[in-house]
Design a protein around this motif. Structure first.
Motif, PDB file in Angstrom:
ATOM      1  N   GLN A   1       0.835  -1.188   0.000  1.00 44.85           N
ATOM      2  CA  GLN A   1       0.000   0.000   0.000  1.00 44.85           C
ATOM      3  C   GLN A   1       0.876   1.246   0.000  1.00 44.85           C
ATOM      4  OE1 GLN A   1      -2.097  -0.990   3.708  1.00 44.85           O
ATOM      5  NE2 GLN A   1      -1.194   0.839   4.631  1.00 44.85           N
ATOM      6  N   SER A   2       0.272   2.338  -0.445  1.00 39.64           N
ATOM      7  CA  SER A   2       0.961   3.624  -0.495  1.00 39.64           C
ATOM      8  C   SER A   2       0.069   4.653   0.190  1.00 39.64           C
ATOM      9  CB  SER A   2       1.236   4.029  -1.948  1.00 39.64           C
ATOM     10  OG  SER A   2       1.795   5.331  -2.015  1.00 39.64           O
ATOM     11  N   VAL A   3       0.624   5.354   1.155  1.00 38.17           N
ATOM     12  CA  VAL A   3      -0.154   6.321   1.927  1.00 38.17           C
ATOM     13  C   VAL A   3       0.223   7.727   1.496  1.00 38.17           C
ATOM     14  CG1 VAL A   3      -0.743   7.164   4.220  1.00 38.17           C
ATOM     15  CG2 VAL A   3      -0.276   4.728   3.862  1.00 38.17           C
ATOM     16  N   GLY A   4      -0.750   8.452   0.988  1.00 40.38           N
ATOM     17  CA  GLY A   4      -0.562   9.848   0.618  1.00 40.38           C
ATOM     18  C   GLY A   4      -1.773  10.619   1.089  1.00 40.38           C
ATOM     19  N   ARG A   5      -2.436  11.322   0.152  1.00 41.72           N
ATOM     20  CA  ARG A   5      -3.692  11.984   0.485  1.00 41.72           C
ATOM     21  C   ARG A   5      -4.706  10.950   0.972  1.00 41.72           C
ATOM     22  NH1 ARG A   5      -6.130  14.862  -4.505  1.00 41.72           N
ATOM     23  NH2 ARG A   5      -4.127  15.959  -4.334  1.00 41.72           N
ATOM     24  N   ASN A   6      -4.665   9.764   0.393  1.00 42.09           N
ATOM     25  CA  ASN A   6      -5.438   8.626   0.860  1.00 42.09           C
ATOM     26  C   ASN A   6      -4.574   7.382   0.676  1.00 42.09           C
ATOM     27  OD1 ASN A   6      -5.598   8.730  -1.976  1.00 42.09           O
ATOM     28  ND2 ASN A   6      -7.396   7.440  -1.972  1.00 42.09           N
ATOM     29  N   THR A   7      -5.088   6.232   1.074  1.00 46.77           N
ATOM     30  CA  THR A   7      -4.318   4.998   0.956  1.00 46.77           C
ATOM     31  C   THR A   7      -4.655   4.291  -0.350  1.00 46.77           C
ATOM     32  OG1 THR A   7      -4.262   4.720   3.354  1.00 46.77           O
ATOM     33  CG2 THR A   7      -3.778   2.784   2.016  1.00 46.77           C
ATOM     34  N   THR A   8      -3.633   3.989  -1.124  1.00 48.96           N
ATOM     35  CA  THR A   8      -3.776   3.207  -2.345  1.00 48.96           C
ATOM     36  C   THR A   8      -3.310   1.787  -2.041  1.00 48.96           C
ATOM     37  OG1 THR A   8      -3.406   5.123  -3.775  1.00 48.96           O
ATOM     38  CG2 THR A   8      -3.009   2.951  -4.739  1.00 48.96           C
ATOM     39  N   TYR A   9      -4.117   0.815  -2.443  1.00 47.62           N
ATOM     40  CA  TYR A   9      -3.806  -0.577  -2.136  1.00 47.62           C
ATOM     41  C   TYR A   9      -3.351  -1.317  -3.394  1.00 47.62           C
ATOM     42  CZ  TYR A   9      -6.275   0.338   2.218  1.00 47.62           C
ATOM     43  OH  TYR A   9      -6.665   0.871   3.426  1.00 47.62           O
TER      44      TYR A   9
ATOM     45  N   VAL B   1      -4.169  -2.260  -8.746  1.00 46.45           N
ATOM     46  CA  VAL B   1      -4.099  -1.087  -7.878  1.00 46.45           C
ATOM     47  C   VAL B   1      -5.522  -0.629  -7.592  1.00 46.45           C
ATOM     48  CG1 VAL B   1      -3.258   1.278  -7.615  1.00 46.45           C
ATOM     49  CG2 VAL B   1      -1.925  -0.383  -8.941  1.00 46.45           C
ATOM     50  N   LEU B   2      -5.850  -0.422  -6.330  1.00 48.20           N
ATOM     51  CA  LEU B   2      -7.156   0.095  -5.912  1.00 48.20           C
ATOM     52  C   LEU B   2      -6.966   1.495  -5.348  1.00 48.20           C
ATOM     53  CD1 LEU B   2     -10.179  -0.071  -5.125  1.00 48.20           C
ATOM     54  CD2 LEU B   2      -9.453  -1.270  -3.028  1.00 48.20           C
ATOM     55  N   ARG B   3      -7.620   2.455  -5.979  1.00 50.26           N
ATOM     56  CA  ARG B   3      -7.477   3.856  -5.543  1.00 50.26           C
ATOM     57  C   ARG B   3      -8.848   4.479  -5.331  1.00 50.26           C
ATOM     58  NH1 ARG B   3      -7.353   8.305  -8.924  1.00 50.26           N
ATOM     59  NH2 ARG B   3      -6.699   7.036 -10.709  1.00 50.26           N
TER      60      ARG B   3
END
Length: 242
Positions: free
Chosen positions: A41-49, A59-61
């Motif tokens: 996962q990648s955490v920025g403005r929201n979490t991308t899985y 990729v789930l955004r």
């Protein structure tokens, strides 16, 4: 793309290739985690899985607002119809760009959850294997002259087809060990006239992104002369990649 109503308030839209595979559970991070399918996962403005299904990676955004308005309204938008949602427009744009042989991720499906006059949305795309964004690369090493030229050439390929990227920054340009490059995240993107003058704002935004990160990180391998190399690649008129 066929719009499938899965209950009173939710709509799933999958591209033809995935229409018989994708279910609402693909959009549920907790269900994916229970299935042991989350691979990162990648955490920025929201979490991308990042998750895996049948040896394929995706990729789930979730769509989230930026700027000041995000303090009050994080992830809901005014509903004017499925085809006018940000998710539907982005998925349709990805399909069109792939038809034009532009290097973008493969779209998979989207989910719209409607509540009253507003909606929330998520999108799934295929994960681009063994790729990194320019931000993480520049934190580790400098790009070669030819790599900067390739970045400029990549952007020009899109501009020649009239593709306006609403948020072109170094997080949205990917490359791999073979030197292939892609653009990602076309939320709020659109098609305009090929080589239209307003496309130049993409370049200005990208330059601001480089300047911002170079001020923020002591170890960041970008210098002002690199921009000239990028622009040289952008201005080449060979047309070999069109």
């Amino acid at each position: 793309m066929k719009i499938q109503q899965i209950d009173k308030n939710r709509y799933l839209v999958a591209v033809d290739k995935y229409r018989d595979k994708v279910t609402k559970d693909w959009f549920d991070p907790e269900q994916l985690r229970r299935n042991d399918e989350i691979i990162g996962q990648s955490v920025g403005r929201n979490t991308t899985y990042f998750f895996q299904k049948d040896e394929q990676r995706f990729v789930l955004r979730r769509y989230c607002r930026g700027g000041m308005v995000a303090r009050w309204i994080e992830d809901s938008y005014f509903f004017l119809g499925i085809k006018k949602t940000r998710a539907y427009r982005e998925q349709a744009m990805l399909q069109k760009m792939r038809e034009l042989a532009l290097p973008v991720p493969e779209p998979v499906a989207l989910l719209i959850s409607k509540k009253g006059l507003s909606y929330r949305a998520s999108i799934i795309i295929r994960l681009i294997k063994d790729s990194q964004d320019l931000f993480h690369i520049l934190r580790k090493r400098a790009l070669t002259d030819s790599e900067w030229g390739a970045v400029g050439n990549l952007i020009r390929r899109f501009h020649r087809q009239g593709v306006y990227h609403a948020d072109l920054n170094i997080h949205n340009i990917l490359t791999n060990h073979d030197g292939a490059m892609w653009l990602i995240d076309f939320d709020r993107g659109r098609f305009v006239e090929p080589n239209a003058t307003n496309l130049e704002s993409n370049l200005s935004r990208l330059k601001r992104s480089l300047e911002k990160e170079s001020r923020k990180w002591p170890q960041f391998h970008w210098r002002a002369p690199d921009w000239e190399l990028l622009m040289k690649g952008y201005q080449q008129s060979s047309g070999q990649n069109d």
